[in-house]
Design a protein around this motif. Structure first.
Motif, PDB file in Angstrom:
ATOM      1  N   GLU A 117       0.820  -1.209   0.000  1.00 40.26           N
ATOM      2  CA  GLU A 117       0.000   0.000   0.000  1.00 40.26           C
ATOM      3  C   GLU A 117       0.852   1.256   0.000  1.00 40.26           C
ATOM      4  O   GLU A 117       0.444   2.278  -0.556  1.00 40.26           O
ATOM      5  N   GLY A 118       2.010   1.202   0.617  1.00 40.11           N
ATOM      6  CA  GLY A 118       2.950   2.328   0.598  1.00 40.11           C
ATOM      7  C   GLY A 118       2.372   3.615   1.141  1.00 40.11           C
ATOM      8  O   GLY A 118       2.673   4.698   0.623  1.00 40.11           O
ATOM      9  N   PHE A 119       1.584   3.531   2.205  1.00 38.67           N
ATOM     10  CA  PHE A 119       0.934   4.738   2.728  1.00 38.67           C
ATOM     11  C   PHE A 119       1.969   5.749   3.212  1.00 38.67           C
ATOM     12  O   PHE A 119       2.948   5.396   3.867  1.00 38.67           O
ATOM     13  N   MET A 120       1.705   7.028   2.893  1.00 33.14           N
ATOM     14  CA  MET A 120       2.519   8.123   3.395  1.00 33.14           C
ATOM     15  C   MET A 120       1.626   9.192   4.007  1.00 33.14           C
ATOM     16  O   MET A 120       0.568   9.513   3.460  1.00 33.14           O
ATOM     17  N   VAL A 121       2.044   9.724   5.151  1.00 36.74           N
ATOM     18  CA  VAL A 121       1.411  10.924   5.676  1.00 36.74           C
ATOM     19  C   VAL A 121       1.905  12.104   4.854  1.00 36.74           C
ATOM     20  O   VAL A 121       2.994  12.062   4.274  1.00 36.74           O
ATOM     21  N   ARG A 122       1.096  13.173   4.814  1.00 40.43           N
ATOM     22  CA  ARG A 122       1.482  14.342   4.026  1.00 40.43           C
ATOM     23  C   ARG A 122       1.037  15.611   4.742  1.00 40.43           C
ATOM     24  O   ARG A 122       0.334  15.561   5.756  1.00 40.43           O
ATOM     25  N   THR A 123       1.456  16.731   4.206  1.00 39.78           N
ATOM     26  CA  THR A 123       1.146  18.023   4.801  1.00 39.78           C
ATOM     27  C   THR A 123      -0.363  18.154   5.052  1.00 39.78           C
ATOM     28  O   THR A 123      -1.177  17.864   4.175  1.00 39.78           O
ATOM     29  N   HIS A 150      12.435  17.274  12.591  1.00 36.40           N
ATOM     30  CA  HIS A 150      13.773  17.270  11.999  1.00 36.40           C
ATOM     31  C   HIS A 150      13.755  17.762  10.554  1.00 36.40           C
ATOM     32  O   HIS A 150      14.815  17.804   9.915  1.00 36.40           O
ATOM     33  N   VAL A 151      12.588  18.107  10.046  1.00 37.79           N
ATOM     34  CA  VAL A 151      12.482  18.603   8.675  1.00 37.79           C
ATOM     35  C   VAL A 151      12.954  20.050   8.600  1.00 37.79           C
ATOM     36  O   VAL A 151      13.801  20.410   7.778  1.00 37.79           O
ATOM     37  N   LYS A 152      12.405  20.892   9.491  1.00 36.86           N
ATOM     38  CA  LYS A 152      12.774  22.306   9.494  1.00 36.86           C
ATOM     39  C   LYS A 152      13.279  22.776  10.847  1.00 36.86           C
ATOM     40  O   LYS A 152      13.480  23.973  11.049  1.00 36.86           O
ATOM     41  N   GLY A 153      13.502  21.846  11.754  1.00 37.90           N
ATOM     42  CA  GLY A 153      14.029  22.188  13.068  1.00 37.90           C
ATOM     43  C   GLY A 153      12.918  22.603  14.014  1.00 37.90           C
ATOM     44  O   GLY A 153      11.947  23.252  13.626  1.00 37.90           O
ATOM     45  N   GLY A 154      13.082  22.227  15.244  1.00 37.42           N
ATOM     46  CA  GLY A 154      12.086  22.544  16.263  1.00 37.42           C
ATOM     47  C   GLY A 154      11.807  21.318  17.104  1.00 37.42           C
ATOM     48  O   GLY A 154      11.537  20.244  16.576  1.00 37.42           O
ATOM     49  N   SER A 155      11.930  21.450  18.425  1.00 37.91           N
ATOM     50  CA  SER A 155      11.693  20.313  19.296  1.00 37.91           C
ATOM     51  C   SER A 155      11.267  20.803  20.673  1.00 37.91           C
ATOM     52  O   SER A 155      11.465  21.969  21.040  1.00 37.91           O
ATOM     53  N   ARG A 156      10.688  19.901  21.430  1.00 39.10           N
ATOM     54  CA  ARG A 156      10.247  20.207  22.782  1.00 39.10           C
ATOM     55  C   ARG A 156      10.405  18.971  23.649  1.00 39.10           C
ATOM     56  O   ARG A 156       9.997  17.875  23.257  1.00 39.10           O
ATOM     57  N   TYR A 157      11.021  19.135  24.793  1.00 38.45           N
ATOM     58  CA  TYR A 157      10.980  18.122  25.831  1.00 38.45           C
ATOM     59  C   TYR A 157       9.766  18.439  26.697  1.00 38.45           C
ATOM     60  O   TYR A 157       9.782  19.399  27.467  1.00 38.45           O
ATOM     61  N   VAL A 164       6.244  21.740   7.959  1.00 42.65           N
ATOM     62  CA  VAL A 164       6.887  20.778   7.062  1.00 42.65           C
ATOM     63  C   VAL A 164       6.893  21.247   5.612  1.00 42.65           C
ATOM     64  O   VAL A 164       7.428  20.547   4.742  1.00 42.65           O
ATOM     65  N   GLY A 165       6.295  22.419   5.332  1.00 41.08           N
ATOM     66  CA  GLY A 165       6.211  22.874   3.946  1.00 41.08           C
ATOM     67  C   GLY A 165       5.020  22.266   3.230  1.00 41.08           C
ATOM     68  O   GLY A 165       4.327  21.384   3.746  1.00 41.08           O
ATOM     69  N   ARG A 166       4.786  22.728   2.026  1.00 38.93           N
ATOM     70  CA  ARG A 166       3.566  22.354   1.302  1.00 38.93           C
ATOM     71  C   ARG A 166       3.608  20.958   0.700  1.00 38.93           C
ATOM     72  O   ARG A 166       2.584  20.295   0.570  1.00 38.93           O
ATOM     73  N   ARG A 167       4.783  20.485   0.305  1.00 34.74           N
ATOM     74  CA  ARG A 167       4.866  19.247  -0.472  1.00 34.74           C
ATOM     75  C   ARG A 167       5.433  18.079   0.325  1.00 34.74           C
ATOM     76  O   ARG A 167       5.799  17.055  -0.245  1.00 34.74           O
TER      77      ARG A 167
END
Length: 245
Positions: free
Chosen positions: A103-109, A157-164, A203-206
Motif C-alpha cells: 500500500e505504501g501509505f505516506m502521511v502528508r502536509t 527534523h524537517v525544518k528544526g524545532g523540538s520540545r521536551y 513541514v512545507g507544502r509538499r
C-alpha cells in the motif's frame, strides 16, 4: 415560515462556526480516517526492515542503538512491540514501516495522526512513532526514555524545532494519548488532549513521508543501556490512525 427557517439555519451555522474557531482541528478528526493501522496486515506494513537504518538494517550502531531488527511477527504484529536480549549483546527488536509495503501509505502536509500508546518501564527502552523518506523527512510523533520517566521528546527534523514535554501524567507503564498535525507552517502536538507544543516551523507544502513504529534499545551514549538482569521489554500501540482534511 421561510423567515423563521432561515433564522434558525443562521443560528445553527453560527454555532458550528464558533465551535470550529475554538478548535480548528475538530473538522480534521471528525472525518473518517484515511489510514487505520492494522499491524497484522502484510500489505500495510513491512516488518523488520527500514531504510532509516543503514542498508535497511538489521543494525544501526551509529544511532546509539542495540537493535537487531527481526521479521518475527511476535515482535511487532500484535501491536505490542518487543525487544529481547541476544547472546551477542544485540537485542532482537520489533519495527514496522509502511515504506516498501504494497500500500505504501505516506502521511502528508495537513494530515492529523492520532495514537494511543502504553509506555515501557525498563530503562534502556526507546519506543517511538516517527516518519521517514529518502534519508530524512523525519517528524517524531514521540520518543520516550524511562530514565526520564515523565518526559516525552517531540521533534521536527524537517525544518528544526523540538520540545521536551514534561508531564506528571506521563510515566513508565502508563497510557498516553498522542495527536500531531503536520502543518505547512507549524507542526503541533497534543498529549492527553491538551496542545503542548507548536513549533512554528512546519513541514512545507509538499512534504510526505512513510510511517515507522518501533521499539529500539539504547546503547548507553545518550541514555543508559538496559540493566544486566533485564532480558525483555515492550510497549504497546492500542491504535494509530491518520485523518486528512
Amino acid at each position: 415560515m421561510l423567515t423563521l427557517f432561515l433564522t434558525r439555519l443562521r443560528q445553527q451555522l453560527g454555532r458550528f462556526t464558533s465551535t470550529a474557531e475554538r478548535d480548528p482541528h475538530l473538522t480534521h478528526t471528525a472525518q473518517a480516517p484515511v489510514f487505520t493501522a492494522d499491524f497484522t496486515s502484510t500489505t500495510q506494513w513491512v516488518a523488520g526492515r527500514s531504510w532509516a537504518y543503514p542498508d535497511g538494517g538489521p543494525t544501526n550502531p551509529g544511532d546509539n542503538k542495540l537493535d537487531y531488527l527481526v521479521e518475527d511477527p511476535s515482535f511487532s504484529r500484535t501491536g505490542t512491540f518487543r525487544a529481547v536480549r541476544r547472546p551477542d549483546g544485540k537485542w532482537n527488536a520489533g519495527l514496522l514501516t509502511t515504506e516498501g509495503s504494497d500500500e505504501g501509505f505516506m502521511v502528508r502536509t495537513g494530515d492529523v495522526l492520532e495514537a494511543r500508546v502504553r509506555l515501557p518501564a525498563e530503562v534502556g527502552a526507546w519506543p517511538a512513532i516517527w516518519t521517514w523518506r529518502d534519508g530524512g523527512n523525519e517528524i517524531d510523533v514521540f520518543e520516550y526514555h524511562p530514565d526520564n520517566p515523565h518526559l516525552l521528546e517531540l521533534s521536527n527534523h524537517v525544518k528544526g524545532g523540538s520540545r521536551y514535554h514534561e508531564d506528571p501524567a506521563v510515566g513508565p507503564g502508563g497510557w498516553v494519548d498522542l495527536k500531531v498535525e503536520f502543518g505547512t507552517r507549524s507542526v503541533a502536538w497534543w498529549v492527553n488532549g491538551a496542545r503542548v507544543f507548536a513549533d512554528r516551523r512546519g513541514v512545507g507544502r509538499r512534504w510526505r513521508a512513510y510511517l515507522i513504529v518501533n521499539l529500539s534499545v539504547c546503547a548507553g551514549r545518550y541514555h543508559p543501556a538496559p540493566d544486566a538482569d533485564v532480558s525483555e521489554m515492550s510497549y504497546e500501540v492500542a491504535y494509530l490512525r491518520v485523518h486528512r482534511p
